[in-house]
Design a protein around this motif. Structure first.
Motif, PDB file in Angstrom:
ATOM      1  N   LEU A 127       0.845  -1.194   0.000  1.00 17.52           N
ATOM      2  CA  LEU A 127       0.000   0.000   0.000  1.00 17.52           C
ATOM      3  C   LEU A 127       0.881   1.245   0.000  1.00 17.52           C
ATOM      4  N   ALA A 128       1.961   1.240   0.766  1.00 15.65           N
ATOM      5  CA  ALA A 128       2.886   2.376   0.786  1.00 15.65           C
ATOM      6  C   ALA A 128       3.505   2.590  -0.593  1.00 15.65           C
ATOM      7  N   LYS A 129       3.879   1.513  -1.267  1.00 18.47           N
ATOM      8  CA  LYS A 129       4.420   1.637  -2.618  1.00 18.47           C
ATOM      9  C   LYS A 129       3.372   2.234  -3.564  1.00 18.47           C
ATOM     10  N   ALA A 130       2.137   1.810  -3.422  1.00 22.92           N
ATOM     11  CA  ALA A 130       1.067   2.336  -4.278  1.00 22.92           C
ATOM     12  C   ALA A 130       0.856   3.831  -4.024  1.00 22.92           C
ATOM     13  N   LEU A 131       0.911   4.239  -2.761  1.00 19.90           N
ATOM     14  CA  LEU A 131       0.765   5.663  -2.446  1.00 19.90           C
ATOM     15  C   LEU A 131       1.953   6.463  -2.984  1.00 19.90           C
ATOM     16  N   ALA A 132       3.163   5.889  -2.910  1.00 26.47           N
ATOM     17  CA  ALA A 132       4.339   6.551  -3.477  1.00 26.47           C
ATOM     18  C   ALA A 132       4.185   6.686  -4.986  1.00 26.47           C
ATOM     19  N   CYS A 133       3.646   5.664  -5.612  1.00 27.28           N
ATOM     20  CA  CYS A 133       3.395   5.704  -7.055  1.00 27.28           C
ATOM     21  C   CYS A 133       2.451   6.853  -7.383  1.00 27.28           C
ATOM     22  N   TYR A 134       1.375   6.978  -6.629  1.00 26.01           N
ATOM     23  CA  TYR A 134       0.388   8.025  -6.910  1.00 26.01           C
ATOM     24  C   TYR A 134       1.029   9.402  -6.775  1.00 26.01           C
ATOM     25  N   ASN A 135       1.876   9.537  -5.781  1.00 25.17           N
ATOM     26  CA  ASN A 135       2.506  10.823  -5.522  1.00 25.17           C
ATOM     27  C   ASN A 135       3.702  11.074  -6.434  1.00 25.17           C
ATOM     28  N   GLY A 136       4.109  10.073  -7.207  1.00 25.34           N
ATOM     29  CA  GLY A 136       5.174  10.258  -8.175  1.00 25.34           C
ATOM     30  C   GLY A 136       6.573  10.083  -7.623  1.00 25.34           C
ATOM     31  N   GLY A 137       6.704   9.461  -6.474  1.00 25.72           N
ATOM     32  CA  GLY A 137       8.022   9.297  -5.877  1.00 25.72           C
ATOM     33  C   GLY A 137       8.663   7.969  -6.201  1.00 25.72           C
ATOM     34  N   LYS A 138       9.972   7.939  -6.327  1.00 21.76           N
ATOM     35  CA  LYS A 138      10.823   6.751  -6.471  1.00 21.76           C
ATOM     36  C   LYS A 138      10.219   5.631  -7.310  1.00 21.76           C
ATOM     37  N   LEU A 139       9.610   5.981  -8.399  1.00 25.48           N
ATOM     38  CA  LEU A 139       8.923   4.978  -9.211  1.00 25.48           C
ATOM     39  C   LEU A 139       9.870   3.929  -9.766  1.00 25.48           C
ATOM     40  N   GLY A 140      11.104   4.305 -10.074  1.00 22.58           N
ATOM     41  CA  GLY A 140      12.038   3.358 -10.653  1.00 22.58           C
ATOM     42  C   GLY A 140      12.504   2.293  -9.684  1.00 22.58           C
ATOM     43  N   THR A 141      12.318   2.510  -8.398  1.00 18.63           N
ATOM     44  CA  THR A 141      12.816   1.556  -7.411  1.00 18.63           C
ATOM     45  C   THR A 141      11.728   0.654  -6.850  1.00 18.63           C
ATOM     46  N   LEU A 142      10.495   0.912  -7.151  1.00 17.26           N
ATOM     47  CA  LEU A 142       9.408   0.185  -6.498  1.00 17.26           C
ATOM     48  C   LEU A 142       9.395  -1.303  -6.822  1.00 17.26           C
ATOM     49  N   ASP A 143       9.881  -1.674  -7.982  1.00 15.58           N
ATOM     50  CA  ASP A 143       9.871  -3.088  -8.348  1.00 15.58           C
ATOM     51  C   ASP A 143      11.191  -3.788  -8.030  1.00 15.58           C
ATOM     52  N   GLN A 144      12.167  -3.051  -7.533  1.00 20.42           N
ATOM     53  CA  GLN A 144      13.489  -3.619  -7.300  1.00 20.42           C
ATOM     54  C   GLN A 144      13.808  -3.858  -5.829  1.00 20.42           C
ATOM     55  N   TYR A 145      13.216  -3.095  -4.947  1.00 23.76           N
ATOM     56  CA  TYR A 145      13.580  -3.144  -3.538  1.00 23.76           C
ATOM     57  C   TYR A 145      12.341  -3.276  -2.662  1.00 23.76           C
ATOM     58  N   SER A 146      12.533  -3.798  -1.467  1.00 23.23           N
ATOM     59  CA  SER A 146      11.431  -3.832  -0.509  1.00 23.23           C
ATOM     60  C   SER A 146      11.172  -2.400  -0.033  1.00 23.23           C
ATOM     61  N   TRP A 147       9.966  -2.150   0.452  1.00 28.30           N
ATOM     62  CA  TRP A 147       9.618  -0.827   0.948  1.00 28.30           C
ATOM     63  C   TRP A 147      10.521  -0.442   2.109  1.00 28.30           C
ATOM     64  N   LYS A 148      10.846  -1.391   2.976  1.00 27.37           N
ATOM     65  CA  LYS A 148      11.721  -1.102   4.109  1.00 27.37           C
ATOM     66  C   LYS A 148      13.093  -0.626   3.629  1.00 27.37           C
ATOM     67  N   LYS A 149      13.611  -1.234   2.580  1.00 30.95           N
ATOM     68  CA  LYS A 149      14.914  -0.818   2.043  1.00 30.95           C
ATOM     69  C   LYS A 149      14.804   0.578   1.429  1.00 30.95           C
ATOM     70  N   ILE A 150      13.755   0.836   0.699  1.00 35.71           N
ATOM     71  CA  ILE A 150      13.571   2.157   0.093  1.00 35.71           C
ATOM     72  C   ILE A 150      13.557   3.239   1.184  1.00 35.71           C
ATOM     73  N   CYS A 151      12.883   2.944   2.291  1.00 36.15           N
ATOM     74  CA  CYS A 151      12.748   3.931   3.367  1.00 36.15           C
ATOM     75  C   CYS A 151      14.010   4.087   4.205  1.00 36.15           C
ATOM     76  N   THR A 152      14.801   3.043   4.331  1.00 32.40           N
ATOM     77  CA  THR A 152      15.940   3.099   5.238  1.00 32.40           C
ATOM     78  C   THR A 152      17.275   3.297   4.540  1.00 32.40           C
ATOM     79  N   ASP A 153      17.376   3.025   3.274  1.00 31.36           N
ATOM     80  CA  ASP A 153      18.638   3.160   2.551  1.00 31.36           C
ATOM     81  C   ASP A 153      18.861   4.633   2.242  1.00 31.36           C
ATOM     82  N   GLN A 154      19.948   5.191   2.729  1.00 29.25           N
ATOM     83  CA  GLN A 154      20.236   6.602   2.529  1.00 29.25           C
ATOM     84  C   GLN A 154      20.975   6.868   1.219  1.00 29.25           C
ATOM     85  N   SER A 155      21.391   5.812   0.544  1.00 31.81           N
ATOM     86  CA  SER A 155      22.074   6.014  -0.734  1.00 31.81           C
ATOM     87  C   SER A 155      21.042   6.363  -1.804  1.00 31.81           C
TER      88      SER A 155
END
Length: 157
Positions: A127-155
């Motif tokens: 659901l968080a990924k879907a909301l990020a998609c709607y808002n236009g954020g980090k779309l290129g990473t949504l299919d590659q990483y878990s949501w936890k990694k997207i949120c915690t990885d500072q790189s």
């Protein structure tokens, strides 16, 4: 909210048929009702304002109305008013809400559950990924990483 607005939200919320059943809320008194999700999105996207000073609410990128729908998406998601290729009048709040809900359901929730799920993602993460998609954020990473990694990885993922 006026009675008309409540009806528009109710109609638009009916479009959210890809919403996951396993969402966990922090408090049992909270609800995962589709209307409340849509109302939260409206509050975030447009601060609950469709019109102000005789002008439609518009982002710097051109997204319009309650749901901040990009006009090019309205051509793909015509909410039952004529041809699917016809342009939706996003200036009408009822059509704006329904077009936004359809886009979120089909393009964001649909992709989250049928393409973006990776090891470690639960229903809340999707659901968080879907909301990020709607808002236009980090779309290129949504299919590659878990949501936890997207949120915690500072790189720069």
């Amino acid at each position: 909210m006026t009675q008309d607005q409540d009806g528009w939200v109710e109609t638009a919320a009916a479009e959210l048929n890809n919403l996951p059943a396993g969402i966990i809320v922090p408090d049992p008194a909270w609800s995962t009702d589709k209307r409340y999700l849509l109302l939260a999105m409206i509050a975030q996207e447009s601060s609950n304002i469709h019109w102000q000073d005789w002008n439609i609410t518009m982002s710097g990128d051109g997204a319009l109305g309650f749901m901040q729908v990009m006009p090019f998406n309205s051509k793909r998601y015509n909410p039952g008013y004529g041809s699917i290729d016809a342009d939706v009048n996003l200036y009408r709040p009822d059509r704006n809400l329904k077009a936004g809900a359809q886009f979120f359901n089909d393009s964001c929730l649909g992709k989250a559950f049928y393409g973006w799920q990776v090891a470690g993602d639960d229903d809340n993460d999707l659901l968080a990924k879907a909301l990020a998609c709607y808002n236009g954020g980090k779309l290129g990473t949504l299919d590659q990483y878990s949501w936890k990694k997207i949120c915690t990885d500072q790189s720069d993922i």
